[in-house]
Design a protein around this motif. Structure first.
Motif, PDB file in Angstrom:
ATOM      1  N   LYS A 485       0.835  -1.205   0.000  1.00  0.00           N
ATOM      2  CA  LYS A 485       0.000   0.000   0.000  1.00  0.00           C
ATOM      3  C   LYS A 485       0.870   1.256   0.000  1.00  0.00           C
ATOM      4  O   LYS A 485       2.016   1.228   0.454  1.00  0.00           O
ATOM      5  CB  LYS A 485      -0.919   0.011   1.220  1.00  0.00           C
ATOM      6  N   ARG A 488      -1.395   6.598   1.438  1.00  0.00           N
ATOM      7  CA  ARG A 488      -2.840   6.810   1.644  1.00  0.00           C
ATOM      8  C   ARG A 488      -3.584   5.486   1.779  1.00  0.00           C
ATOM      9  O   ARG A 488      -4.782   5.418   1.602  1.00  0.00           O
ATOM     10  CB  ARG A 488      -3.401   7.632   0.480  1.00  0.00           C
ATOM     11  N   HIS A 489      -2.825   4.414   2.090  1.00  0.00           N
ATOM     12  CA  HIS A 489      -3.383   3.093   2.353  1.00  0.00           C
ATOM     13  C   HIS A 489      -4.092   2.512   1.128  1.00  0.00           C
ATOM     14  O   HIS A 489      -5.064   1.770   1.237  1.00  0.00           O
ATOM     15  CB  HIS A 489      -4.360   3.135   3.542  1.00  0.00           C
ATOM     16  N   ARG A 490      -3.586   2.844  -0.063  1.00  0.00           N
ATOM     17  CA  ARG A 490      -4.131   2.290  -1.303  1.00  0.00           C
ATOM     18  C   ARG A 490      -3.074   1.396  -1.946  1.00  0.00           C
ATOM     19  O   ARG A 490      -1.879   1.687  -1.888  1.00  0.00           O
ATOM     20  CB  ARG A 490      -4.537   3.404  -2.278  1.00  0.00           C
ATOM     21  N   THR A 491      -3.529   0.315  -2.593  1.00  0.00           N
ATOM     22  CA  THR A 491      -2.597  -0.621  -3.218  1.00  0.00           C
ATOM     23  C   THR A 491      -1.805   0.088  -4.315  1.00  0.00           C
ATOM     24  O   THR A 491      -2.376   0.766  -5.176  1.00  0.00           O
ATOM     25  CB  THR A 491      -3.363  -1.810  -3.816  1.00  0.00           C
ATOM     26  N   ARG A 492      -0.499  -0.085  -4.282  1.00  0.00           N
ATOM     27  CA  ARG A 492       0.336   0.536  -5.314  1.00  0.00           C
ATOM     28  C   ARG A 492       1.119  -0.495  -6.128  1.00  0.00           C
ATOM     29  O   ARG A 492       1.616  -0.202  -7.204  1.00  0.00           O
ATOM     30  CB  ARG A 492       1.306   1.540  -4.685  1.00  0.00           C
ATOM     31  N   THR A 505      -3.294   0.902 -12.195  1.00  0.00           N
ATOM     32  CA  THR A 505      -4.432   1.120 -11.271  1.00  0.00           C
ATOM     33  C   THR A 505      -5.786   1.069 -11.978  1.00  0.00           C
ATOM     34  O   THR A 505      -6.821   1.105 -11.325  1.00  0.00           O
ATOM     35  CB  THR A 505      -4.289   2.472 -10.545  1.00  0.00           C
ATOM     36  N   LYS A 511      -8.127  -4.186  -9.554  1.00  0.00           N
ATOM     37  CA  LYS A 511      -9.446  -4.257  -8.904  1.00  0.00           C
ATOM     38  C   LYS A 511      -9.607  -5.565  -8.138  1.00  0.00           C
ATOM     39  O   LYS A 511     -10.194  -5.588  -7.050  1.00  0.00           O
ATOM     40  CB  LYS A 511     -10.549  -4.116  -9.954  1.00  0.00           C
ATOM     41  N   THR A 514      -7.576  -5.357  -4.932  1.00  0.00           N
ATOM     42  CA  THR A 514      -8.286  -4.465  -4.006  1.00  0.00           C
ATOM     43  C   THR A 514      -9.462  -5.179  -3.360  1.00  0.00           C
ATOM     44  O   THR A 514      -9.709  -5.048  -2.154  1.00  0.00           O
ATOM     45  CB  THR A 514      -8.776  -3.206  -4.749  1.00  0.00           C
ATOM     46  N   ASP A 518      -9.854  -5.783   0.641  1.00  0.00           N
ATOM     47  CA  ASP A 518     -11.057  -5.308   1.343  1.00  0.00           C
ATOM     48  C   ASP A 518     -11.795  -6.458   2.011  1.00  0.00           C
ATOM     49  O   ASP A 518     -12.295  -6.323   3.138  1.00  0.00           O
ATOM     50  CB  ASP A 518     -11.992  -4.592   0.366  1.00  0.00           C
TER      51      ASP A 518
END
Length: 592
Positions: A485, A488-492, A505, A511, A514, A518
């Motif tokens: 992540k 900003r705690h988003r998968t990179r 992305t 997706k 992600t 989640d």
């Protein structure tokens, strides 16, 4: 045929087993890519001898349904259809919805494709003929209790109170059976006459009721489409195929009328001849179908046609005929079914392509990115959840071919780690998961014995190293990938083999990853929340020595609330179910 994990990957039957097996391994034969791939995975054979070819057919169907082998042509839909059941074997019969046809004394009508239309029809029959819909055992329970609301509404004759004899009640049932057989004209005439009479007597409320009933009957009557003059029961089957998928359309014709249609997807059909595709569908579909009609009309001849005809006849208890119409109205009906199949296939293909892109397409992209030539079928992801190190739990979620397999999810309550240490907590969870799986493989269990093709860790290098350490300790070789992540705690990206691999992305792979992150996070948090809730839901009674959950519930059921328990004396407390004198004294002393 079994693979290296001893999973069953193909089931077949043969009169001459040696000849049949040899076909798969002759290099001179023009084998399809599917068969070539299957053969490469075969590690051992298992065979069962039967007394007849019919027994072999039935056994083959049972084994395919039980094990769902990867390389068999598979019916993807296991639907059960609603039927109207009239319990004519009872003294006071009922008209009910059922999804299973049994060999009993009842009369069955269907199948229907809409459960709501069945409920509407049953509701109409009860209003027309005042038939009971309760489950009381009559005549044994006649006179018990009071008549229900349906009696007061004029929709039941109240046989439960003995207000109608079995003979008179049976007349109403006979009329209902006549109606279900498709004889609507007498009902329409009767309702029209009653509506006019009520209107002439200025009883407009009752006239409106008859008008509504009349409209319901006419609606049901209009839904029936005449397709045949011989009034036979038959199913009409036709299909179209697209690459590895086929869509089979089934028309249900009962009493010469189409009562519904349904379509089914069949997978694994690439390079398969039409005769084998339709044969596989017929065997799998009618194996669990509660009703087999006298005639089944097919788009083309099928493999083992005479054998399947014999099997279906035995299952039905009467003759069943498989036919391939060549001309006339029947051939037109088959063509109509095929056109409907094509229409549905065209309509669904774009939806299927999108679904494949977001599931198997994304998984194939991941396999290429990680350079896994064997591909990826099963993925597992793990997550840890706690609040300041309290009630630490772990979640394991499973995706197969890019889709969540919820019944394979598992949750773990961390017991050996004190305080907040996500790495040690993850180590305990992974060790328990794979150690349990290894034990099950030795002992023949199934819950944890399936191992993933790739392990997806919710984190970067640290979590990946924990997983690799656990797998190495247990002697397992499973690829491990970290879902990294950003700030900003988003998968990179993905961390794999000591490198971080970037991900587009906007891609379906991004997706999918992600969704897995989640889902693992959600499942862990829900489990943690449930443990916190259970710990917080306490009663003052829990602090009394000798009062456990059973006695606490008994006290609350008897007294209703804590204030009445406080006011009770020892004798009242001792009189409660499951309480004894000693526990009653303990409760009394606690409050006094």
């Amino acid at each position: 045929m079994h693979d290296e994990h001893d999973d069953i990957i193909y089931v077949g039957k043969a009169r001459r087993l040696r000849f049949r097996v040899r076909q798969y391994f002759q290099s001179s034969r023009n084998l399809s890519p599917k068969i070539q791939q299957m053969v490469s995975h075969v590690r051992r054979f298992e065979y069962i001898i039967t007394d007849s070819e019919l027994e072999a057919l039935v056994l083959e169907n049972n084994l395919i349904k039980e094990h769902r082998p990867r390389y068999n042509t598979m019916l993807r839909d296991d639907k059960t259809y609603p039927y109207i059941k009239v319990t004519t074997g009872e003294a006071y019969p009922r008209v009910i919805l059922t999804r299973r046809m049994k060999k009993d004394k009842a009369r069955y009508y269907g199948p229907y494709t809409s459960a709501q239309s069945v409920r509407d029809t049953i509701d109409l029959i009860q209003k027309l003929y005042q038939i009971r819909n309760c489950s009381r055992k009559l005549p044994q329970e006649i006179g018990r209790g009071r008549p229900c609301l349906y009696y007061h509404m004029g929709q039941c004759l109240a046989p439960c109170q003995g207000l109608v004899s079995a003979q008179d009640y049976r007349k109403h049932i006979d009329q209902a059976l006549h109606f279900l057989d498709g004889n609507f004209d007498p009902v329409i005439e009767m309702l029209t006459e009653k509506m006019k009479k009520a209107a002439s007597e200025l009883d407009f409320e009752k006239a409106a009721q008859y008008r509504d009933l009349l409209a319901s009957v006419q609606q049901i009557n209009q839904k029936q489409k005449i397709t045949s003059s011989d009034m036979d029961d038959r199913d009409v089957l036709a299909f179209v195929k697209e690459k590895n998928e086929a869509l089979v359309q089934v028309f249900f014709v009962r009493g010469g009328k189409i009562i519904g249609r349904e379509h089914f997807y069949v997978s694994g059909v690439e390079n398969e001849p039409d005769s084998r595709i339709l044969s596989s569908f017929v065997r799998q579909y009618y194996m669990s179908a509660p009703f087999v009609p006298a005639n089944i009309m097919l788009q083309c001849p099928i493999d083992d046609m005479e054998l399947i005809e014999k099997w279906l006849s035995e299952a039905r208890g009467r003759s069943v005929h498989l036919t391939v119409p060549q001309r006339g109205q029947k051939e037109g009906l088959v063509e109509l079914a095929r056109e409907n199949a094509r229409m549905v296939m065209d309509k669904d293909m774009e939806k299927i392509r999108l679904e494949q892109a977001r599931t198997t397409g994304a998984v194939n992209t991941l396999a290429q990115m990680l350079d896994l030539p064997g591909g990826i079928h099963r993925m597992e992801a793990f997550d840890i959840s706690n609040i300041s190190g309290v009630e630490t739990v772990g979640s394991m979620i499973v995706f197969e071919d890019g889709k969540a397999r919820h019944n394979a999810y598992r949750k773990f309550r961390v017991t050996t780690v004190k305080g907040q240490d996500d790495y040690k907590s993850m180590e305990e969870v992974l060790t328990r998961r794979f150690a349990h799986g290894l034990r099950e493989r030795e002992e023949g269990g199934s819950s944890f014995s399936a191992f993933p093709d790739v392990l997806m860790m919710d984190g970067g290098r640290g979590q990946v190293n924990v997983a690799l350490r656990v797998l190495d300790k247990l002697g397992l070789d499973i690829p491990v990938c970290g879902m990294v992540k950003d700030d900003r705690h988003r998968t990179r990206g993905l961390y794999y083999n000591s490198k971080e691999l970037p991900i587009d992305t906007h891609s379906e792979l991004f997706k999918l990853i992600t969704r897995m992150q989640d889902e693992a996070h959600r499942f862990a948090i829900e489990y943690h929340r449930s443990l916190r809730s259970k710990k917080q839901v306490r009663s003052v009674l829990d602090d009394i020595e000798g009062i456990g959950p059973t006695r606490r519930k008994a006290l609350m059921r008897h007294f209703g609330d804590i204030s009445r328990i406080k006011e009770a004396d020892e004798d009242e407390l001792a009189g409660v179910e499951s309480m004894d004198r000693k526990s009653a004294q303990a409760v009394y002393r606690f409050f006094h």
